[in-house]
Design an enzyme around this catalytic site. Structure first.
Site, PDB file in Angstrom:
ATOM      1  N   ASP A   1       0.826  -1.217   0.000  1.00 14.17           N
ATOM      2  CA  ASP A   1       0.000   0.000   0.000  1.00 14.17           C
ATOM      3  C   ASP A   1       0.857   1.261   0.000  1.00 14.17           C
ATOM      4  O   ASP A   1       0.417   2.318   0.437  1.00 14.17           O
ATOM      5  CB  ASP A   1      -0.909   0.018   1.240  1.00 14.17           C
ATOM      6  CG  ASP A   1      -1.728  -1.253   1.349  1.00 14.17           C
ATOM      7  OD1 ASP A   1      -2.353  -1.615   0.352  1.00 14.17           O
ATOM      8  OD2 ASP A   1      -1.733  -1.876   2.414  1.00 14.17           O
ATOM      9  N   GLY A   2       2.070   1.151  -0.466  1.00 18.37           N
ATOM     10  CA  GLY A   2       2.971   2.300  -0.507  1.00 18.37           C
ATOM     11  C   GLY A   2       4.379   1.867  -0.207  1.00 18.37           C
ATOM     12  O   GLY A   2       4.625   0.722   0.206  1.00 18.37           O
TER      13      GLY A   2
ATOM     14  N   SER B   1       2.489   6.845   0.741  1.00 22.40           N
ATOM     15  CA  SER B   1       1.638   5.990   1.559  1.00 22.40           C
ATOM     16  C   SER B   1       0.217   6.141   1.027  1.00 22.40           C
ATOM     17  O   SER B   1      -0.366   7.219   1.072  1.00 22.40           O
ATOM     18  CB  SER B   1       1.701   6.401   3.031  1.00 22.40           C
ATOM     19  OG  SER B   1       0.800   5.628   3.794  1.00 22.40           O
ATOM     20  N   ARG B   2      -0.343   5.044   0.504  1.00 23.64           N
ATOM     21  CA  ARG B   2      -1.618   5.149  -0.218  1.00 23.64           C
ATOM     22  C   ARG B   2      -2.831   5.181   0.696  1.00 23.64           C
ATOM     23  O   ARG B   2      -3.898   5.629   0.278  1.00 23.64           O
ATOM     24  CB  ARG B   2      -1.739   3.979  -1.200  1.00 23.64           C
ATOM     25  CG  ARG B   2      -0.640   3.992  -2.264  1.00 23.64           C
ATOM     26  CD  ARG B   2      -0.907   2.979  -3.369  1.00 23.64           C
ATOM     27  NE  ARG B   2       0.184   2.998  -4.329  1.00 23.64           N
ATOM     28  CZ  ARG B   2       1.207   2.149  -4.326  1.00 23.64           C
ATOM     29  NH1 ARG B   2       1.276   1.219  -3.396  1.00 23.64           N
ATOM     30  NH2 ARG B   2       2.156   2.228  -5.214  1.00 23.64           N
ATOM     31  N   VAL B   3      -2.695   4.691   1.921  1.00 19.11           N
ATOM     32  CA  VAL B   3      -3.864   4.688   2.809  1.00 19.11           C
ATOM     33  C   VAL B   3      -3.590   5.344   4.157  1.00 19.11           C
ATOM     34  O   VAL B   3      -4.498   5.600   4.929  1.00 19.11           O
ATOM     35  CB  VAL B   3      -4.386   3.248   3.058  1.00 19.11           C
ATOM     36  CG1 VAL B   3      -4.815   2.598   1.776  1.00 19.11           C
ATOM     37  CG2 VAL B   3      -3.324   2.414   3.757  1.00 19.11           C
TER      38      VAL B   3
END
Length: 520
Positions: A358-359, A383-385
């Site tokens: 997720d990143g 960082s995607r979330v």
């Protein structure tokens, strides 16, 4: 010619019928009743014979009904696992020394898939990939047994990532925050501080009711011993489990090590606990799997890796999640580490794991040697979330930080070709340099949440611009001491609630300016 499995079924039925010889009553009726109620056992061909053995791989015949992933017992009590099912034989990977295994020796089925003992007793211990303690502290009392291979939680069993898993590292928590249940890749060349970030994150979980599991794959035993000593020195060993499969171990043990660590983490996660697991590193794990695959005569593909190498890591990392409240609300946060060669993130294994996670936090060699440590590349890291899990105080304090640093990098490039700068540009350059200096952080010294907020609020208000670049690192601790003494109520509120009001923000700025004026 009768099929071997059918013969064994008939022999099993024959044993049941022979047992009726001493019975009284109508024999024909008893036989008919026994046949109607008889169910064949799954345990056929319980024993087999070794055809060949070498390089940690054994070929076994005679185990017709054996399952993929089942544990076998060889002579001398050595364990192995079925890894390849062929028409006439099966291939097994051996956990341990294969010198005692010879051609023609007997092999026994167990009916169990590979697993690891689990329980609270593992906290503070160092174990190998099979769950056996290797720290010299005696036997571990296990509470259960978990399979190392397990399906990932389904979508309906998960909930969104909304709680922070803070690393204590200012540049990460402010710009690339990690949430509980997230998978954040740490990637970079050799000796750029990847493990240091993971260890700092473990140290930062002290007092936060988070279980930490550090999985060392293919590392030097001395390096793992040093990490264990660091954890003990900082009091982090009490909530940490170290799963070690060192470089001297066989590829088979290195292959199952991350799955064993994940099984331990799942035990705590399904108990409603929050878990942080570090895989250090998956590059060596992929190499161990490639070695096994080539020995098993699987077809090599790109960079000699087998075609299923993506599945190798995806089925591991997909098990990290934040469970729904119905399942206890536990979480497993994964920090996989991958080593690159000369910063090449387009290589096979790095691209695979980047697409799974997720990143990523990208560490750059040039920044490291320039003294910018941690050497996080702000442009390539993401960082995607985690933004959804960042506390409101940190989000409010760090607003505009990444954009300011990006603008500074652009101005710095143009500054190389210019001798004269106007005052506004020079001021922005000085502000950017001081921000980068602020983001430097000593190893094994994670910052608390309120400390990060205080530093960011002061920095974004240009408080540190009056300090020379070389003095920022020392000066920030003076500001922290001053603010924590003068504004104890604000610091306590920040640490407990994670919220920052406009009034408290201004009080922090005023206190920081007072500190600057007094020191200077």
């Amino acid at each position: 010619m009768i099929d071997k499995r059918a013969r064994e079924r008939l022999n099993e039925l024959r044993g049941v019928l022979v047992g009726l010889a001493s019975s009284e009553g109508d024999m024909l009726h008893l036989m008919r009743e026994a046949i109607e109620n008889w169910e064949p056992s799954d345990e056929f061909s319980a024993r087999g014979t070794v055809l060949s053995v070498g390089d940690g791989i054994a070929s076994v015949k005679g185990l017709d009904n054996v399952r993929y992933g089942e544990i076998l017992i060889f002579s001398g009590g050595i364990r192995g696992m079925v890894e390849e099912l062929k028409r006439d034989y099966v291939s097994c990977i051996i956990f341990g020394d294969d010198d005692q295994i010879t051609e023609g020796s007997s092999v026994r089925r167990t009916g169990k898939t590979a697993g690891i003992p689990v329980g609270e007793g593992f906290l503070g211990r160092v174990v190998d990939a099979l769950g056996t303690p290797i720290d010299g502290k005696g036997k571990i009392d296990a509470h259960g047994y978990m399979p190392i291979e397990a399906p990932a939680p389904q979508i309906i069993e998960r909930q969104s990532v909304s709680e922070p898993m803070q690393t204590g590292i200012l540049c990460i928590d402010s710009m690339f925050p990690i949430g509980k249940g997230q998978r954040e890749l740490i990637i970079g060349d050799r000796q750029t501080g990847k493990t240091a970030i993971a260890v700092d994150t473990i140290l930062n979980q002290k007092g936060k009711d988070v279980i930490c599991i550090y999985v060392a794959i293919g590392q030097k035993a001395s390096s793992v011993a040093q990490i264990c000593a660091t954890l003990k020195e900082n009091g982090a060993d009490k909530y940490t489990v170290v799963v070690n499969s060192s470089a001297s171990d066989s590829p088979s043990l290195q292959y199952i090590a991350p799955y064993a660590g994940c099984a331990l983490a799942e035990y705590f996660m399904y108990s409603g606990r929050d878990v942080l697991i570090v895989y250090d590193d998956l590059s060596k794990h992929a190499i161990a799997y490639r070695t096994l695959s080539l020995l098993l005569e699987r077809s090599p593909g790109r960079e000699a890796y087998p075609g299923d190498v993506f599945y190798l890591h995806s089925r591991l990392l997909e098990r990290s999640a934040r469970l729904s409240d119905k399942l206890g609300g536990g979480s497993m946060t994964a920090l996989p580490i991958v080593e690159t060669q000369a910063g090449d993130v387009s290589a096979y294994i790095p691209t695979n794991i980047i697409s799974i996670t997720d990143g990523q936090i990208f560490l750059e060699s040039e920044l490291f040697f320039e003294g910018q440590r941690p050497a996080v590349n702000i442009g390539l890291s993401v960082s995607r979330v985690g933004g959804a899990a960042q506390t409101s105080a940190l989000k409010k304090a760090s607003g505009g930080l990444r954009l300011t640093l990006a603008q500074y990098k652009e101005i710095e490039v143009f500054n190389q070709f210019s001798s004269e700068l106007d005052e506004a540009t020079a001021k922005r350059l000085r502000h950017g340099k001081n921000l980068l200096s602020l983001l430097k952080q000593e190893q094994y010294k994670p910052l608390k949440q309120y400390e990060q907020v205080v530093l960011l609020v002061a920095a974004m208000a240009n408080v540190f611009d009056e300090v020379s670049e070389n003095e920022v690192d020392a000066f920030k601790y003076k500001v922290l001491d001053y603010v924590s003494n003068e504004l104890d109520d604000v610091c306590t509120t920040l640490e407990k609630s994670g919220k920052l009001s406009d009034i408290d923000k201004q009080r922090i700025i005023d206190a920081a300016k007072e500190c600057v004026s007094k020191v200077q």
